[in-house]
Design a protein around this motif. Structure first.
Motif, PDB file in Angstrom:
ATOM      1  N   GLN A 103       0.836  -1.209   0.000  1.00  0.00           N
ATOM      2  CA  GLN A 103       0.000   0.000   0.000  1.00  0.00           C
ATOM      3  C   GLN A 103       0.871   1.259   0.000  1.00  0.00           C
ATOM      4  OE1 GLN A 103      -0.722   2.482   2.617  1.00  0.00           O
ATOM      5  NE2 GLN A 103      -2.015   3.457   1.087  1.00  0.00           N
ATOM      6  N   VAL A 104       1.893   1.284   0.836  1.00  0.00           N
ATOM      7  CA  VAL A 104       2.791   2.439   0.911  1.00  0.00           C
ATOM      8  C   VAL A 104       3.532   2.634  -0.406  1.00  0.00           C
ATOM      9  CG1 VAL A 104       4.899   3.327   2.012  1.00  0.00           C
ATOM     10  CG2 VAL A 104       3.045   2.408   3.422  1.00  0.00           C
ATOM     11  N   MET A 105       4.093   1.558  -0.945  1.00  0.00           N
ATOM     12  CA  MET A 105       4.877   1.675  -2.172  1.00  0.00           C
ATOM     13  C   MET A 105       3.997   2.003  -3.375  1.00  0.00           C
ATOM     14  SD  MET A 105       7.969   1.471  -1.151  1.00  0.00           S
ATOM     15  CE  MET A 105       8.744   1.530  -2.765  1.00  0.00           C
ATOM     16  N   ASP A 106       2.819   1.375  -3.463  1.00  0.00           N
ATOM     17  CA  ASP A 106       1.905   1.675  -4.572  1.00  0.00           C
ATOM     18  C   ASP A 106       1.467   3.136  -4.540  1.00  0.00           C
ATOM     19  OD1 ASP A 106       2.002  -0.867  -5.672  1.00  0.00           O
ATOM     20  OD2 ASP A 106       0.101  -1.522  -4.774  1.00  0.00           O
ATOM     21  N   SER A 107       1.131   3.642  -3.370  1.00  0.00           N
ATOM     22  CA  SER A 107       0.702   5.044  -3.238  1.00  0.00           C
ATOM     23  C   SER A 107       1.822   5.982  -3.662  1.00  0.00           C
ATOM     24  CB  SER A 107       0.290   5.354  -1.799  1.00  0.00           C
ATOM     25  OG  SER A 107      -0.857   4.638  -1.448  1.00  0.00           O
ATOM     26  N   TRP A 108       3.033   5.684  -3.238  1.00  0.00           N
ATOM     27  CA  TRP A 108       4.171   6.534  -3.595  1.00  0.00           C
ATOM     28  C   TRP A 108       4.446   6.471  -5.096  1.00  0.00           C
ATOM     29  CZ3 TRP A 108       9.010   4.778  -5.413  1.00  0.00           C
ATOM     30  CH2 TRP A 108       9.955   5.800  -5.598  1.00  0.00           C
ATOM     31  N   ALA A 109       4.516   5.270  -5.664  1.00  0.00           N
ATOM     32  CA  ALA A 109       4.869   5.104  -7.080  1.00  0.00           C
ATOM     33  C   ALA A 109       3.795   5.652  -8.008  1.00  0.00           C
ATOM     34  CB  ALA A 109       5.133   3.634  -7.391  1.00  0.00           C
ATOM     35  N   ALA A 110       2.549   5.698  -7.562  1.00  0.00           N
ATOM     36  CA  ALA A 110       1.455   6.190  -8.413  1.00  0.00           C
ATOM     37  C   ALA A 110       1.675   7.630  -8.851  1.00  0.00           C
ATOM     38  CB  ALA A 110       0.117   6.059  -7.681  1.00  0.00           C
ATOM     39  N   GLY A 111       2.418   8.393  -8.083  1.00  0.00           N
ATOM     40  CA  GLY A 111       2.653   9.790  -8.422  1.00  0.00           C
ATOM     41  C   GLY A 111       3.875  10.037  -9.285  1.00  0.00           C
ATOM     42  N   ILE A 112       4.552   8.968  -9.736  1.00  0.00           N
ATOM     43  CA  ILE A 112       5.791   9.134 -10.499  1.00  0.00           C
ATOM     44  C   ILE A 112       5.718   8.282 -11.757  1.00  0.00           C
ATOM     45  CG2 ILE A 112       8.298   9.011 -10.435  1.00  0.00           C
ATOM     46  CD1 ILE A 112       7.987   8.890  -7.328  1.00  0.00           C
ATOM     47  N   ASP A 113       5.613   8.914 -12.914  1.00  0.00           N
ATOM     48  CA  ASP A 113       5.558   8.181 -14.181  1.00  0.00           C
ATOM     49  C   ASP A 113       6.849   7.407 -14.405  1.00  0.00           C
ATOM     50  OD1 ASP A 113       3.041   9.098 -14.838  1.00  0.00           O
ATOM     51  OD2 ASP A 113       3.793  10.811 -15.993  1.00  0.00           O
ATOM     52  N   GLY A 114       6.701   6.133 -14.796  1.00  0.00           N
ATOM     53  CA  GLY A 114       7.845   5.319 -15.197  1.00  0.00           C
ATOM     54  C   GLY A 114       8.626   4.684 -14.066  1.00  0.00           C
ATOM     55  N   VAL A 115       8.219   4.871 -12.825  1.00  0.00           N
ATOM     56  CA  VAL A 115       8.942   4.272 -11.704  1.00  0.00           C
ATOM     57  C   VAL A 115       8.261   2.971 -11.314  1.00  0.00           C
ATOM     58  CG1 VAL A 115       9.522   4.531  -9.264  1.00  0.00           C
ATOM     59  CG2 VAL A 115       9.869   6.425 -10.827  1.00  0.00           C
ATOM     60  N   GLU A 116       9.062   1.942 -11.093  1.00  0.00           N
ATOM     61  CA  GLU A 116       8.566   0.650 -10.655  1.00  0.00           C
ATOM     62  C   GLU A 116       9.255   0.276  -9.356  1.00  0.00           C
ATOM     63  OE1 GLU A 116       8.722  -2.422 -13.559  1.00  0.00           O
ATOM     64  OE2 GLU A 116       8.248  -1.049 -15.200  1.00  0.00           O
ATOM     65  N   TRP A 117       8.597  -0.553  -8.585  1.00  0.00           N
ATOM     66  CA  TRP A 117       9.207  -1.073  -7.366  1.00  0.00           C
ATOM     67  C   TRP A 117       8.981  -2.577  -7.304  1.00  0.00           C
ATOM     68  CZ3 TRP A 117       6.586  -3.692  -3.597  1.00  0.00           C
ATOM     69  CH2 TRP A 117       5.187  -3.593  -3.614  1.00  0.00           C
ATOM     70  N   TRP A 118       9.827  -3.279  -6.546  1.00  0.00           N
ATOM     71  CA  TRP A 118       9.719  -4.713  -6.403  1.00  0.00           C
ATOM     72  C   TRP A 118      10.367  -5.137  -5.093  1.00  0.00           C
ATOM     73  CZ3 TRP A 118      12.437  -1.986  -9.931  1.00  0.00           C
ATOM     74  CH2 TRP A 118      13.834  -2.015  -9.817  1.00  0.00           C
ATOM     75  N   ILE A 119       9.979  -6.332  -4.644  1.00  0.00           N
ATOM     76  CA  ILE A 119      10.608  -6.927  -3.462  1.00  0.00           C
ATOM     77  C   ILE A 119      11.898  -7.583  -3.942  1.00  0.00           C
ATOM     78  CG2 ILE A 119      10.373  -8.611  -1.593  1.00  0.00           C
ATOM     79  CD1 ILE A 119       8.308  -6.426  -1.319  1.00  0.00           C
ATOM     80  N   GLY A 120      13.020  -7.141  -3.422  1.00  0.00           N
ATOM     81  CA  GLY A 120      14.310  -7.633  -3.877  1.00  0.00           C
ATOM     82  C   GLY A 120      14.756  -8.941  -3.258  1.00  0.00           C
ATOM     83  N   ASN A 121      14.072  -9.383  -2.205  1.00  0.00           N
ATOM     84  CA  ASN A 121      14.409 -10.663  -1.587  1.00  0.00           C
ATOM     85  C   ASN A 121      13.116 -11.403  -1.273  1.00  0.00           C
ATOM     86  OD1 ASN A 121      13.686  -8.853   0.525  1.00  0.00           O
ATOM     87  ND2 ASN A 121      14.767 -10.070   2.021  1.00  0.00           N
ATOM     88  N   GLY A 122      13.199 -12.689  -1.222  1.00  0.00           N
ATOM     89  CA  GLY A 122      12.008 -13.498  -0.928  1.00  0.00           C
ATOM     90  C   GLY A 122      11.393 -14.075  -2.184  1.00  0.00           C
ATOM     91  N   ASP A 123      10.351 -14.847  -1.997  1.00  0.00           N
ATOM     92  CA  ASP A 123       9.688 -15.533  -3.101  1.00  0.00           C
ATOM     93  C   ASP A 123       8.597 -14.703  -3.740  1.00  0.00           C
ATOM     94  OD1 ASP A 123      11.264 -17.743  -2.652  1.00  0.00           O
ATOM     95  OD2 ASP A 123       9.825 -18.654  -1.281  1.00  0.00           O
ATOM     96  N   HIS A 124       8.322 -13.525  -3.210  1.00  0.00           N
ATOM     97  CA  HIS A 124       7.228 -12.709  -3.724  1.00  0.00           C
ATOM     98  C   HIS A 124       7.708 -11.889  -4.915  1.00  0.00           C
ATOM     99  CE1 HIS A 124       6.020 -13.719   0.327  1.00  0.00           C
ATOM    100  NE2 HIS A 124       4.791 -13.573  -0.100  1.00  0.00           N
ATOM    101  N   ALA A 125       6.983 -11.969  -5.992  1.00  0.00           N
ATOM    102  CA  ALA A 125       7.322 -11.230  -7.213  1.00  0.00           C
ATOM    103  C   ALA A 125       6.476  -9.974  -7.300  1.00  0.00           C
ATOM    104  CB  ALA A 125       7.109 -12.111  -8.426  1.00  0.00           C
ATOM    105  N   THR A 126       6.181  -9.375  -6.173  1.00  0.00           N
ATOM    106  CA  THR A 126       5.335  -8.187  -6.133  1.00  0.00           C
ATOM    107  C   THR A 126       6.060  -7.024  -6.790  1.00  0.00           C
ATOM    108  OG1 THR A 126       4.383  -8.930  -4.071  1.00  0.00           O
ATOM    109  CG2 THR A 126       4.134  -6.598  -4.588  1.00  0.00           C
TER     110      THR A 126
END
Length: 129
Positions: A103-126
């Motif tokens: 929720q925090v990352m999606d809200s932040w990234a929604a305001g920036i065109d072309g920016v993506e975020w991901w979980i860098g560790n773990g099995d989650h491909a979010t």
């Protein structure tokens, strides 16, 4: 390309990461890593943190990075980036839970065109664009 991370020597080839990587997948601050002479590593023991990485074609302004730092500090977490903001790494304790982080990352990234975020560790491909 390489990245230097703070770490504590535990044994001759075993290190505890003191910071999460911005360019490498598979580990986070608090993890115990076995590091070979050629730089390859394996996570021997996973620590208590998620490593969230963000980058992309969009430009992250100092203001948007500051907003992210405030948002993740409330989790609690830590957002870090090089001075040119070409990538961002966020370290958050696993106890926080992925739905809150998403929720925090999606809200932040929604305001920036072309920016993506991901979980860098773990099995989650979010990830989010």
């Amino acid at each position: 390309m390489f990245e230097v991370l703070p770490a504590r020597l535990v044994q001759s080839d075993l290190f505890e990461l003191a910071g999460s990587p911005g360019m490498v997948l598979g580990c986070a601050a608090g993890d115990l890593l076995r590091v070979a002479d050629d730089g390859r590593f394996e996570v021997v023991e996973q620590g208590g943190n998620w490593c969230i990485q963000a980058a992309g074609l969009g430009h992250v302004s100092a203001e948007s990075f500051a907003a992210l730092r405030v948002a993740v500090a409330d989790l609690p977490g830590l957002a870090e980036a090089p001075p040119d903001l070409r990538f961002i790494v966020v370290t958050v304790g696993r106890a926080v839970g992925l739905p809150v982080i998403e929720q925090v990352m999606d809200s932040w990234a929604a305001g920036i065109d072309g920016v993506e975020w991901w979980i860098g560790n773990g099995d989650h491909a979010t990830s989010s664009a």
